[in-house]
Design a protein around this motif. Structure first.
Motif, PDB file in Angstrom:
ATOM      1  N   UNK A   1       3.660  11.268   2.189  1.00  0.00           N
ATOM      2  CA  UNK A   1       3.867   9.932   2.743  1.00  0.00           C
ATOM      3  C   UNK A   1       4.710   9.111   1.779  1.00  0.00           C
ATOM      4  N   UNK A   2       5.798   8.567   2.256  1.00  0.00           N
ATOM      5  CA  UNK A   2       6.653   7.762   1.401  1.00  0.00           C
ATOM      6  C   UNK A   2       5.941   6.457   1.063  1.00  0.00           C
ATOM      7  N   UNK A   3       5.888   6.150  -0.242  1.00  0.00           N
ATOM      8  CA  UNK A   3       5.150   4.971  -0.694  1.00  0.00           C
ATOM      9  C   UNK A   3       5.697   3.682  -0.085  1.00  0.00           C
ATOM     10  N   UNK A   4       6.985   3.691   0.203  1.00  0.00           N
ATOM     11  CA  UNK A   4       7.614   2.505   0.770  1.00  0.00           C
ATOM     12  C   UNK A   4       6.934   2.075   2.057  1.00  0.00           C
ATOM     13  N   UNK A   5       6.416   3.038   2.819  1.00  0.00           N
ATOM     14  CA  UNK A   5       5.806   2.726   4.108  1.00  0.00           C
ATOM     15  C   UNK A   5       4.303   3.006   4.095  1.00  0.00           C
ATOM     16  N   UNK A   6       3.706   2.945   2.909  1.00  0.00           N
ATOM     17  CA  UNK A   6       2.278   3.239   2.787  1.00  0.00           C
ATOM     18  C   UNK A   6       1.426   2.276   3.617  1.00  0.00           C
ATOM     19  N   UNK A   7       1.824   1.013   3.674  1.00  0.00           N
ATOM     20  CA  UNK A   7       1.054   0.033   4.441  1.00  0.00           C
ATOM     21  C   UNK A   7       1.049   0.383   5.925  1.00  0.00           C
ATOM     22  N   UNK A   8       2.192   0.844   6.432  1.00  0.00           N
ATOM     23  CA  UNK A   8       2.275   1.258   7.839  1.00  0.00           C
ATOM     24  C   UNK A   8       1.280   2.378   8.111  1.00  0.00           C
ATOM     25  N   UNK A   9       1.240   3.363   7.223  1.00  0.00           N
ATOM     26  CA  UNK A   9       0.319   4.485   7.391  1.00  0.00           C
ATOM     27  C   UNK A   9      -1.127   4.029   7.284  1.00  0.00           C
ATOM     28  N   UNK A  10      -1.417   3.200   6.310  1.00  0.00           N
ATOM     29  CA  UNK A  10      -2.792   2.740   6.097  1.00  0.00           C
ATOM     30  C   UNK A  10      -3.317   1.930   7.273  1.00  0.00           C
TER      31      UNK A  10
END
Length: 514
Positions: A224-233
């Protein structure tokens, strides 16, 4: 000696409050002597109604073989699959069902560009289902297609005699790759589009069951790309807040080996900071007999996370579909070993612990030792750290185990967890504990079948008289956990009769009775 001291120390870490604690009537940390008879009974607190469609396989088969290749479908049939997930995982987002291959004119993953085109059409899936007794689990392309084109596929499938019962709305869209983010910036955006698809599909196929994509808490963290971690979470919460008419949520439950944890522990003792980054050091750790209980504890730790976090978010009445699961290990140290087989089987049985699980699909039906149930060619150990020869269409270690569990589960019915009068607790990483003896009895109109594992280094003498009545026959597989399995003759196999059975160390036993 350093590593041995470390493992010995970890063995006596106090047990915390975890989901890896023991099962059965009694638990002990002391070995059970072989002359001590372990009595097996039913655990009335764990009873689930099992769908005959429960057991499936992901069939991402772009690298072959063809379904019609002589001998292949017969080998698949031996796994007793009830579901064949088509066209598989990530490829679904790029799939054109009319050509049976990746869509033309779109950017695709670099690793796919050199795969020779070998179409997998609906007619091939019809052949597969006819030969194996399975039915399709369709993964629809929401990324590069539209609902009308996908309904056309389902209509064509029904026309040629395929069942249309289970549908997934794409695959792993929560991942932080631009490919997914650009299409669906948030879970809310995905849910809004999914609602349109669910409405349209159920209008055409009112009895179909549809699952939307969920993100498993510990799954694929490294990808998971950290840049979009909030989207995943936020993915699960946003999807479930907006979704309408879905029957299930999909989760992909991959677990680690635990070797990096052990290797890094040893490195600190040796004042070496990067031992865990060296594959040779991981192999060295795995070769230690003391390591095996930590490796085999990993599925229990992973399940504890999934059961605690993933399942708890599901609204009442919504099911969980585990459409991919396996050990995820890039280094290839465990790949294809007997420990890998027992790991996969432990995962399979653990999913029964929560009655919300409606179906499971092992990843993958056929490829190399890292994921395969069946080797697709003679290069099955090409990605393993230790290279050995194999023949195409032989079962991997996982395949050998899953063929037995598939036999036990094939008729559905009622599944009841087993309790053991003495059940040694083993130590997993970070002080967690798990039971050495694990098993279920499956009751159906076709009789009772039991699957039981002994994950310890000691044989156990067990009586099953209170669980299975009448004549009892059994098939048993065991091996050294570090041994790579390229063919069935690599395993110790025993067939026998009688209600008292010795369960060898690191074994799986299928018991059949009335």
């Amino acid at each position: 000696m350093i590593f041995k001291k470390i493992v010995t120390g970890i063995l006596f870490i106090a047990l915390g409050t975890t989901g890896c604690s023991g099962q059965g009537r009694k638990a002990t940390s002391q070995p059970v002597k072989l002359n001590t008879l372990v009595k097996v009974t039913e655990d009335g607190s764990k009873v689930v109604t099992l769908s005959p469609d429960f057991n499936g396989f992901n069939a991402q088969m772009m690298r072959g073989p063809k379904w019609q290749t002589p001998g292949f479908a017969d080998k698949v049939k031996g796994l007793h699959p009830k579901l064949i997930r088509y066209p598989g995982g990530t490829v679904a987002s790029y799939w054109d069902w009319k050509t049976g291959w990746l869509m033309d004119g779109i950017e695709m993953k670099p690793e796919w560009k050199n795969i020779p085109k070998s179409p997998i059409l609906l007619e091939d899936i019809k052949f597969a289902c006819d030969q194996t007794g399975a039915q399709p689990l369709y993964v629809l392309n929401m990324m590069n297609s539209n609902v009308n084109y996908q309904i056309e596929m389902l209509s064509q499938a029904e026309k040629i005699g395929l069942k249309v019962k289970y549908i997934e709305l794409d695959n792993e869209i929560y991942l932080g790759e631009k490919f997914y983010v650009n299409k669906f910036p948030s879970g809310k955006d995905y849910a809004a589009e999914a609602n349109k698809w669910i409405s349209a599909i159920k209008k055409k196929f009112p009895d179909v069951r549809i699952a939307v994509v969920g993100s498993s808490v510990k799954e694929g963290a490294a990808r998971k790309e950290k840049k979009f971690a909030e989207r995943t979470n936020n993915w699960n919460r946003e999807v479930l807040a907006e979704i309408q008419g879905a029957d299930a949520v999909t989760f992909h439950v991959y677990g680690g080996s635990g070797l990096n944890f052990l290797a890094n522990k040893a490195a600190k003792e040796d004042d070496e900071d990067s031992a865990g980054d060296n594959i040779a050091s991981l192999q060295n750790v795995f070769d230690k007999s003391e390591s095996i209980q930590f490796v085999l504890g990993s599925p229990f730790m992973r399940w504890n996370n999934a059961n605690t976090y993933d399942y708890k978010i599901l609204p009442k009445g919504m099911k969980a579909w585990i459409t991919e699961y396996n050990l995820f290990e890039k280094e290839g140290v465990l790949a294809g070993t007997w420990a890998h087989g027992l790991y996969a089987l432990s995962q399979t049985l653990l999913f029964l612990e929560n009655s919300t699980t409606e179906l499971i699909c092992y990843h993958n039906l056929t490829t190399s030792a890292q994921f395969a149930a069946i080797f697709n060619n003679d290069q099955g150990f090409s990605k393993a750290y230790k290279k050995i020869d194999n023949k195409p269409f032989e079962y991997s270690a996982a395949g050998e185990c899953l063929a037995l569990s598939g036999t036990a589960m094939q008729a559905g019915g009622v599944a009841v967890k087993l309790a053991f009068s003495n059940n040694v607790l083993l130590s997993a990483n970070r002080g967690q504990k798990y039971p050495s003896l694990n098993g279920w009895v499956f009751k159906s109109m076709k009789g009772n079948k039991i699957i039981v594992t002994n994950l310890s280094s000691q044989p156990v003498n067990a009586s099953f008289a209170e669980v299975v009545k009448g004549a009892i026959t059994y098939t048993q597989l065991s091996a050294s956990p570090q041994k790579q399995i390229s063919q069935s003759s690599d395993l110790r196999k025993l067939n026998g009769t009688g209600e008292r059975i010795t369960l060898p160390a690191y074994s799986v036993t299928l018991i059949e009775g009335e």
